[in-house]
Structure formats: structure tokens, C-alpha cells
Design a protein around this motif. Sequence first.
Motif, PDB file in Angstrom:
ATOM      1  N   LEU A  38       0.856  -1.193   0.000  1.00  0.00           N
ATOM      2  CA  LEU A  38       0.000   0.000   0.000  1.00  0.00           C
ATOM      3  C   LEU A  38       0.887   1.236   0.000  1.00  0.00           C
ATOM      4  N   ASP A  39       0.682   2.106  -0.992  1.00  0.00           N
ATOM      5  CA  ASP A  39       1.474   3.330  -1.103  1.00  0.00           C
ATOM      6  C   ASP A  39       0.780   4.551  -0.528  1.00  0.00           C
ATOM      7  N   GLY A  40      -0.548   4.500  -0.395  1.00  0.00           N
ATOM      8  CA  GLY A  40      -1.242   5.668   0.120  1.00  0.00           C
ATOM      9  C   GLY A  40      -2.686   5.364   0.455  1.00  0.00           C
ATOM     10  N   ILE A  41      -3.222   6.146   1.383  1.00  0.00           N
ATOM     11  CA  ILE A  41      -4.600   5.967   1.815  1.00  0.00           C
ATOM     12  C   ILE A  41      -5.116   7.313   2.310  1.00  0.00           C
ATOM     13  N   GLY A  42      -6.420   7.547   2.163  1.00  0.00           N
ATOM     14  CA  GLY A  42      -6.969   8.804   2.641  1.00  0.00           C
ATOM     15  C   GLY A  42      -8.466   8.880   2.430  1.00  0.00           C
ATOM     16  N   PHE A  43      -9.027  10.010   2.846  1.00  0.00           N
ATOM     17  CA  PHE A  43     -10.468  10.221   2.688  1.00  0.00           C
ATOM     18  C   PHE A  43     -10.757  11.705   2.568  1.00  0.00           C
ATOM     19  N   VAL A  44     -11.923  11.998   2.011  1.00  0.00           N
ATOM     20  CA  VAL A  44     -12.435  13.364   1.928  1.00  0.00           C
ATOM     21  C   VAL A  44     -13.897  13.324   2.355  1.00  0.00           C
ATOM     22  N   LEU A  45     -14.263  14.165   3.326  1.00  0.00           N
ATOM     23  CA  LEU A  45     -15.635  14.249   3.803  1.00  0.00           C
ATOM     24  C   LEU A  45     -16.123  15.672   3.596  1.00  0.00           C
ATOM     25  N   GLU A  46     -17.187  15.816   2.818  1.00  0.00           N
ATOM     26  CA  GLU A  46     -17.734  17.139   2.529  1.00  0.00           C
ATOM     27  C   GLU A  46     -19.169  17.221   3.015  1.00  0.00           C
ATOM     28  N   VAL A  47     -19.385  18.019   4.045  1.00  0.00           N
ATOM     29  CA  VAL A  47     -20.714  18.305   4.578  1.00  0.00           C
ATOM     30  C   VAL A  47     -20.817  19.823   4.653  1.00  0.00           C
ATOM     31  N   PRO A  48     -21.244  20.473   3.544  1.00  0.00           N
ATOM     32  CA  PRO A  48     -21.224  21.941   3.483  1.00  0.00           C
ATOM     33  C   PRO A  48     -21.834  22.564   4.734  1.00  0.00           C
ATOM     34  N   PRO A  49     -21.148  23.615   5.249  1.00  0.00           N
ATOM     35  CA  PRO A  49     -19.995  24.312   4.669  1.00  0.00           C
ATOM     36  C   PRO A  49     -18.640  23.778   5.140  1.00  0.00           C
ATOM     37  N   VAL A  50     -18.591  22.560   5.701  1.00  0.00           N
ATOM     38  CA  VAL A  50     -17.351  22.011   6.246  1.00  0.00           C
ATOM     39  C   VAL A  50     -16.814  20.926   5.321  1.00  0.00           C
ATOM     40  N   SER A  51     -15.500  20.933   5.134  1.00  0.00           N
ATOM     41  CA  SER A  51     -14.824  19.906   4.360  1.00  0.00           C
ATOM     42  C   SER A  51     -13.623  19.415   5.163  1.00  0.00           C
ATOM     43  N   VAL A  52     -13.512  18.085   5.306  1.00  0.00           N
ATOM     44  CA  VAL A  52     -12.404  17.482   6.055  1.00  0.00           C
ATOM     45  C   VAL A  52     -11.717  16.460   5.158  1.00  0.00           C
ATOM     46  N   SER A  53     -10.406  16.538   5.056  1.00  0.00           N
ATOM     47  CA  SER A  53      -9.663  15.570   4.254  1.00  0.00           C
ATOM     48  C   SER A  53      -8.365  15.208   4.956  1.00  0.00           C
ATOM     49  N   ALA A  54      -7.915  13.987   4.739  1.00  0.00           N
ATOM     50  CA  ALA A  54      -6.667  13.508   5.321  1.00  0.00           C
ATOM     51  C   ALA A  54      -6.080  12.460   4.393  1.00  0.00           C
ATOM     52  N   ALA A  55      -4.764  12.385   4.335  1.00  0.00           N
ATOM     53  CA  ALA A  55      -4.111  11.428   3.459  1.00  0.00           C
ATOM     54  C   ALA A  55      -2.724  11.109   3.989  1.00  0.00           C
ATOM     55  N   LEU A  56      -2.256   9.903   3.671  1.00  0.00           N
ATOM     56  CA  LEU A  56      -0.904   9.463   3.999  1.00  0.00           C
ATOM     57  C   LEU A  56      -0.343   8.774   2.760  1.00  0.00           C
ATOM     58  N   ILE A  57       0.787   9.263   2.254  1.00  0.00           N
ATOM     59  CA  ILE A  57       1.380   8.756   1.028  1.00  0.00           C
ATOM     60  C   ILE A  57       2.817   8.314   1.300  1.00  0.00           C
ATOM     61  N   ARG A  58       3.184   7.148   0.771  1.00  0.00           N
ATOM     62  CA  ARG A  58       4.568   6.665   0.875  1.00  0.00           C
ATOM     63  C   ARG A  58       5.288   6.947  -0.438  1.00  0.00           C
ATOM     64  N   THR A  59       6.447   7.594  -0.348  1.00  0.00           N
ATOM     65  CA  THR A  59       7.286   7.833  -1.515  1.00  0.00           C
ATOM     66  C   THR A  59       8.692   7.330  -1.220  1.00  0.00           C
ATOM     67  N   ARG A  60       9.372   6.875  -2.251  1.00  0.00           N
ATOM     68  CA  ARG A  60      10.733   6.353  -2.085  1.00  0.00           C
ATOM     69  C   ARG A  60      11.698   7.283  -2.793  1.00  0.00           C
ATOM     70  N   ILE A  61      12.604   7.886  -2.029  1.00  0.00           N
ATOM     71  CA  ILE A  61      13.558   8.851  -2.555  1.00  0.00           C
ATOM     72  C   ILE A  61      14.959   8.392  -2.184  1.00  0.00           C
ATOM     73  N   SER A  62      15.794   8.164  -3.201  1.00  0.00           N
ATOM     74  CA  SER A  62      17.176   7.713  -2.996  1.00  0.00           C
ATOM     75  C   SER A  62      17.249   6.481  -2.100  1.00  0.00           C
ATOM     76  N   GLY A  63      16.314   5.551  -2.316  1.00  0.00           N
ATOM     77  CA  GLY A  63      16.313   4.308  -1.563  1.00  0.00           C
ATOM     78  C   GLY A  63      15.739   4.395  -0.166  1.00  0.00           C
ATOM     79  N   VAL A  64      15.182   5.563   0.214  1.00  0.00           N
ATOM     80  CA  VAL A  64      14.629   5.757   1.559  1.00  0.00           C
ATOM     81  C   VAL A  64      13.129   5.979   1.451  1.00  0.00           C
ATOM     82  N   ASP A  65      12.348   5.264   2.260  1.00  0.00           N
ATOM     83  CA  ASP A  65      10.899   5.443   2.289  1.00  0.00           C
ATOM     84  C   ASP A  65      10.544   6.684   3.101  1.00  0.00           C
ATOM     85  N   ASN A  66       9.715   7.544   2.505  1.00  0.00           N
ATOM     86  CA  ASN A  66       9.204   8.735   3.185  1.00  0.00           C
ATOM     87  C   ASN A  66       7.687   8.617   3.294  1.00  0.00           C
TER      88      ASN A  66
END
Length: 291
Positions: free
Chosen positions: A139-167
Amino acid sequence: SLIRGELQLESPQGAAFEGLKLGVSLQVTGKPLLLSIPLGGGKKSDQLQIPPETAGTTEGETQPTTPTKTDGMMKWIEVDKSLGPVHLDKVGIGYDPSDGTVQLRISGGVQISGLTFFVEGLGAGVLLKWPPQTPIFKLDGIGFVLEVPPVSVSAALIRTRISGVDNYDGLALIKAAKFTIMGLGSYSVVGDQPSLFMFGVLHAELGGPPCFRVNGIAVGFGYHRKFKLPPIEEVQNFPLVRGALEENYLNPKGVSPQELIRNAMEKLREYIPPSRGDYWFAAGVRFSSFE
């Protein structure tokens, strides 16, 4: 069918496992994707290949091209298909030399009313061993977006590999009619030490006397992270300062949470790289004085 595939084993005559290759053919919306992985003494230079765009066409015909993305030894094909609430963005196939697995991944989401849940690079890897091993979850990433006007909530987590290191880069965003809260963070390992930073900014009219009316605050800290200070004439262009001054600098409108993270991290990595033994804390306030 949307997706079909086949497996093929090839071995030179008279050889047991020397030069044995595993061939995987995946066809998505008419475009074939080939993967060849040596099990014995085969070369690794030809592990992943895409056939010419004209394959399977006759003279005088044109073959529609499908955009592809390369992610290390993963090859991605854009699908962009929906079935009810389910949306499939892309399909990927590849080989991970770090654990020796052949991988099949998908990216997509599910939308139900005002809630959207998405995954990126979800799939499994199979070890090239006999007897067959339990697939390894990916799994490289996961998240959600919840929109209940006038409020919007979003969150995400993404894995990226840079120079052999996982971020692992994270985002949390809350938007309402009168305020916006945004939090960004990144985690990795430098040597044997964890390295992380977090940054949060609140855009809201908090009030105060006419000479000091506060309309934004920001805080951040870094652990085993370097903080590259800009020269005095470039302070106004420093990403953390711009993010505190301009509400849409780090979170432009109409951009998905995945792209928000990538765009923000592209701006920040140059100034806040992992660095063992470096620590920092920062805070700021945005205010107006008599307008």
C-alpha cells in the motif's frame, strides 16, 4: 474484458533452473504490458518492457495510446473507469528488487454521498519461490475526503521512495466558512534514527486591537531534520512563510489530497531535508495593523 492476464515459464533446452524466466502479460483496456523476471542466471536489464505502440495493428490503422507512468520498476497504465460508486484510476505491474516480489497494484476510490475513500498502490507482491509463499501486502497511500457543506475534512498518507529511503508524507485539512486548518508532516529513517517534521497553520480572524488584529498563526518543528534558512531578501518566498501568508499556497483549490501532499512536499523538501542531529522549532503570526 477490462483486464486479462497470462503467465508463461521459459527455460532453455537442457537447463533446469539456469536462465529460467517468469513471464507475465497483463492487458488493460487493450494495451499489453509485459514483465520478464529471471529466476536463475538471467539478466536483470530486461525485467520490464512495454511493446511498441503499433503492436497488434495492421497497415493503415492507428492504435490509440494509453498514458503510462513509470515508478521505479513499476509500470502504470491509466484506466480512469467507474462502476457505480467505485472508480479505478490506474493499474500497475512490476518487480520490487528489495523483497524479490512480482507486484500487481491498483489505485482508485469509493464515493458514497459526501464521503470519498481512496487508496493508492494497493495490491500484493508474490515471492518467486517454491513452494508458493503467502502474498506480501502492499500500500502506497490511503486517505479520505468528507464534505458536509460548509465544512470539508480531508486527510491522506502517502509513501514515496527517494534515494532508496521510504518517506511517509501526511496531510490533514479542515475547511469551514470562517477558518481553514492545515497540517503537514513527513517521516523517514536516517541511519537508525527516525526523522520527522510537522507544520500546521490556522487561517482565521482571531481578533485583537486595531493595531494588532491576528488573522493567522503557524507552528512547526523538526526532529533529525535540517532547516535551511533563506537569505533575508528571500524570506517572503520561503514555503513556510508563504504557507502562513497565503491560504491557497500549500493547498490550492480543486486539487486532490494526494496531489496536495506531493505539491507541498516538492516545495518543502529542499528546505527541510532529513539530517541526523538537527532539531528546530518555528512559530509565526499573521496580523494587520490599522488595516
